[in-house]
Motif scaffolding. Structure first.
Motif, PDB file in Angstrom:
ATOM      1  N   GLN A   1      43.601  47.440 123.973  1.00 10.24           N
ATOM      2  CA  GLN A   1      44.118  48.172 125.134  1.00 10.24           C
ATOM      3  C   GLN A   1      45.523  48.724 124.865  1.00 10.24           C
ATOM      4  N   ARG A   2      46.322  47.958 124.129  1.00  5.72           N
ATOM      5  CA  ARG A   2      47.707  48.364 123.884  1.00  5.72           C
ATOM      6  C   ARG A   2      47.907  48.942 122.481  1.00  5.72           C
TER       7      ARG A   2
ATOM      8  N   LEU B   1      51.492  49.889 120.987  1.00  9.27           N
ATOM      9  CA  LEU B   1      52.005  49.104 119.858  1.00  9.27           C
ATOM     10  C   LEU B   1      52.464  50.034 118.741  1.00  9.27           C
TER      11      LEU B   1
ATOM     12  N   GLY C   1      51.360  31.516 128.573  1.00  5.98           N
ATOM     13  CA  GLY C   1      51.804  32.881 128.277  1.00  5.98           C
ATOM     14  C   GLY C   1      53.028  33.357 129.029  1.00  5.98           C
ATOM     15  N   ALA C   2      53.469  32.622 130.051  1.00 12.52           N
ATOM     16  CA  ALA C   2      54.722  33.006 130.718  1.00 12.52           C
ATOM     17  C   ALA C   2      55.867  32.762 129.729  1.00 12.52           C
ATOM     18  N   PRO C   3      56.826  33.684 129.675  1.00  9.95           N
ATOM     19  CA  PRO C   3      57.886  33.533 128.675  1.00  9.95           C
ATOM     20  C   PRO C   3      58.836  32.390 129.024  1.00  9.95           C
TER      21      PRO C   3
ATOM     22  N   SER D   1      60.813  31.963 124.547  1.00 11.89           N
ATOM     23  CA  SER D   1      61.634  33.127 124.210  1.00 11.89           C
ATOM     24  C   SER D   1      62.748  33.329 125.222  1.00 11.89           C
TER      25      SER D   1
ATOM     26  N   SER E   1      54.844  30.842 137.236  1.00 13.79           N
ATOM     27  CA  SER E   1      53.764  31.770 136.920  1.00 13.79           C
ATOM     28  C   SER E   1      52.591  31.438 137.825  1.00 13.79           C
TER      29      SER E   1
ATOM     30  N   PRO F   1      47.999  32.257 136.422  1.00 13.29           N
ATOM     31  CA  PRO F   1      47.802  32.879 135.108  1.00 13.29           C
ATOM     32  C   PRO F   1      46.322  32.829 134.733  1.00 13.29           C
ATOM     33  N   ASP F   2      45.863  33.810 133.975  1.00 15.64           N
ATOM     34  CA  ASP F   2      44.475  33.804 133.524  1.00 15.64           C
ATOM     35  C   ASP F   2      44.472  33.998 132.001  1.00 15.64           C
TER      36      ASP F   2
ATOM     37  N   GLN G   1      44.137  36.446 130.241  1.00 15.04           N
ATOM     38  CA  GLN G   1      44.895  37.632 129.835  1.00 15.04           C
ATOM     39  C   GLN G   1      46.393  37.303 129.739  1.00 15.04           C
ATOM     40  N   THR G   2      46.864  36.397 130.591  1.00 18.39           N
ATOM     41  CA  THR G   2      48.264  35.987 130.548  1.00 18.39           C
ATOM     42  C   THR G   2      48.550  35.239 129.242  1.00 18.39           C
TER      43      THR G   2
ATOM     44  N   TYR H   1      48.662  37.620 126.579  1.00 22.65           N
ATOM     45  CA  TYR H   1      49.904  38.389 126.595  1.00 22.65           C
ATOM     46  C   TYR H   1      51.045  37.634 125.893  1.00 22.65           C
TER      47      TYR H   1
ATOM     48  N   SER I   1      53.109  39.085 122.767  1.00 24.49           N
ATOM     49  CA  SER I   1      54.566  39.185 122.658  1.00 24.49           C
ATOM     50  C   SER I   1      55.034  38.465 121.388  1.00 24.49           C
TER      51      SER I   1
ATOM     52  N   ILE J   1      54.362  40.872 118.493  1.00 29.44           N
ATOM     53  CA  ILE J   1      55.410  41.894 118.360  1.00 29.44           C
ATOM     54  C   ILE J   1      56.655  41.290 117.711  1.00 29.44           C
TER      55      ILE J   1
END
Lengths: 317, 317
Positions: free
Chosen positions: A22-23, A27, A132-134, A137, A295, A298-299, A301-302, A305, A309, A312
């Motif tokens: 999707q991204r 990216l 997946g919640a930051p 980081s 958060s 979250p599912d 997808q989270t 994600y 991150s 990246i």
């Protein structure tokens, strides 16, 4: 062109694959990253490298030759295996490892980070604790020179869902069955219900962000089994529901860590926790009342994600 | 050796100075940053550069020759002046600007960022909206490729404190006086009470993090003056207190922004807001229930910490 391989291709691995596709364009244009999937390994598919079957992990790793390995396999929380061994082998050959697993973080954070540094690659695990919640980081990149004195949190949504079912009139066993039906409790729910899951996540946070060296067995742990249904209901009626809270605190001699059910008022970082909500709360001198990351629901997808991150980050390194 | 200068030396400037001294050794050993204070400017002290009086801002800036300017002066929220002019002049000469002021962000973010980029320096403002809690850096550094669809928040603690006083039986005027006694309300409280403060902060977030180009006048704004005391008390008794909530949402044609009092249940990012608590809530496809950052009882040291973290960023750049 970055070769990527999925070690584990369940809900999270597939959600990550979808999110990456999707991204793909973003990216490329915004981070200069282009990728090819060279390996997919899962229980049902076997060890697929460039579409071909390989006999085992090591052949698969060599054949798929990933620059980045996405690790999201089932594991033994008490040892972190086999994810720990696999991660070690990948880092050893200079492959970045992006993991959604807390086990290897708890049991191998220092070793894996040191190994990654020696081999010029990175070991990252944003999704290992808060789906997946930051949080890793956040502290690493946005809170320089912070001196964390405590970390608290609600890390196990299964425990919340079971308690909520009891609040509504269920028994403990019905509550557990309900959580299993929702797909959030494990087949063996004791890991969540007895506070092991929270203890493991708490250790991961303490070891990485507070420089501790805790193992789950060092955590003073009380699960939710011993709770009396009437107390759960009364606390909820009084607006201060019981939640399973994990906490590590710096002490003169090091750190003390415990997981226990606690009544949480609305005037509390955990009073808001409903359903699958996860919370991590940081304390430090510069944050008098603490800084909280919440958060909600979250599912997969989270979680994906958080891995994106990390992806990246490692390609930028 | 990094020259630093304080433009504004009130509560926040002094707290920052103290924090920098406190962390001097850690800044050196962990970030390789050493600093000397070459300028301090405030209403009571005048324009001091290297201990000598200078006649005006420009002489002061030239004489103190800072690599980093810490800006925390009083300003006109409707224009961002004079902070905007001062920041422009500093960036023009290649000085990094670290600001605690939301005014220039709202009115000059694009211009100042572009100017900074041209001059090889940075314009940063982590403390401008949430009193130092990391939110701008969170999105910038920890949420790559996120597509924010909405930002909501409780940005004005004065409004909360006034509402809480009314919950306890005060009138609006008594509530305002109480907030002034606590030192959190301005001499002219209308800025907070009428929702301007929230509107300005909301615009800062929307413009920087969602690529909007909103001005405070574009925000549909309802303050707390029109609230009926009985409704405030009833909402609180029912466990869903009224709070002043700001919200910007992406729409087909751009963005819509509003600030208004809202009843917040415990099952809501703002249901927990008590006293000086500030909250920013982000919505995006990868966070189904949103991601919330809550800062409880921030004090001037928290604001100073946001500026310290910006300082570390710009010296690293």
């Amino acid at each position: 062109m970055t070769n990527i391989a999925f070690l584990g291709f369940g809900t999270v691995g597939r959600a990550l694959h979808e999110l990456l596709e999707q991204r793909r364009e973003a990216l490329r244009t915004r981070h200069g990253v282009e990728f090819t999937v060279t390996g997919i390994a899962s229980r049902s598919r076997g060890w697929l490298a460039n579409g071909m079957h390989t006999p085992d992990f090591h052949s698969w790793l060599n054949a798929s030759a990933p620059h980045v390995l996405f690790e999201s396999i089932a594991l033994n929380p008490e040892t972190g295996e086999p994810a720990l061994d696999y991660s070690r082998a990948a880092l050893e050959r200079g492959t970045h490892v992006v993991s959604a697993n807390k086990g290897p973080v708890v049991h191998g954070y220092r070793e894996l980070s040191a190994l990654a540094a020696r081999r010029g690659c990175e070991y990252r695990f944003e999704s290992a604790v808060m789906d997946g919640a930051p949080i890793f980081s956040l502290v690493e990149r946005c809170m320089p020179l912070v001196d964390l004195t405590a970390i608290r949190g609600v890390f196990t949504s299964t425990a919340t869902v079971v308690i909520e079912a009891i609040e509504q009139g269920s028994t403990l066993d019905d509550g557990i069955r309900h959580a299993q039906e929702l797909g959030i409790a494990e087949a063996d729910p004791s890991y969540d219900v007895d506070g092991w899951d929270s203890a493991v996540k708490l250790c991961a946070l303490a070891n990485v962000l507070m420089g501790c060296d805790l193992r789950p067995k060092d955590v003073d742990r009380v699960g939710i089994r011993a709770l009396v249904a009437d107390s759960i209901r009364a606390a909820s009626r009084n607006g201060a529901p019981i939640r399973l809270v994990g906490e590590v605190q710096r002490t003169a001699s090091g750190a003390s860590a415990h997981v226990a059910p606690r009544s949480c008022s609305p005037n509390d970082p955990f009073g808001v926790v409903r359903g699958a909500t996860l919370v991590t709360h940081f304390e430090a001198d510069v944050f008098p009342g603490g800084l909280t990351v919440t958060s909600r629901d979250p599912d997969p997808q989270t979680t994906a994600y958080g891995m994106l991150s990390d992806f990246i980050s490692v390609t930028r390194a």
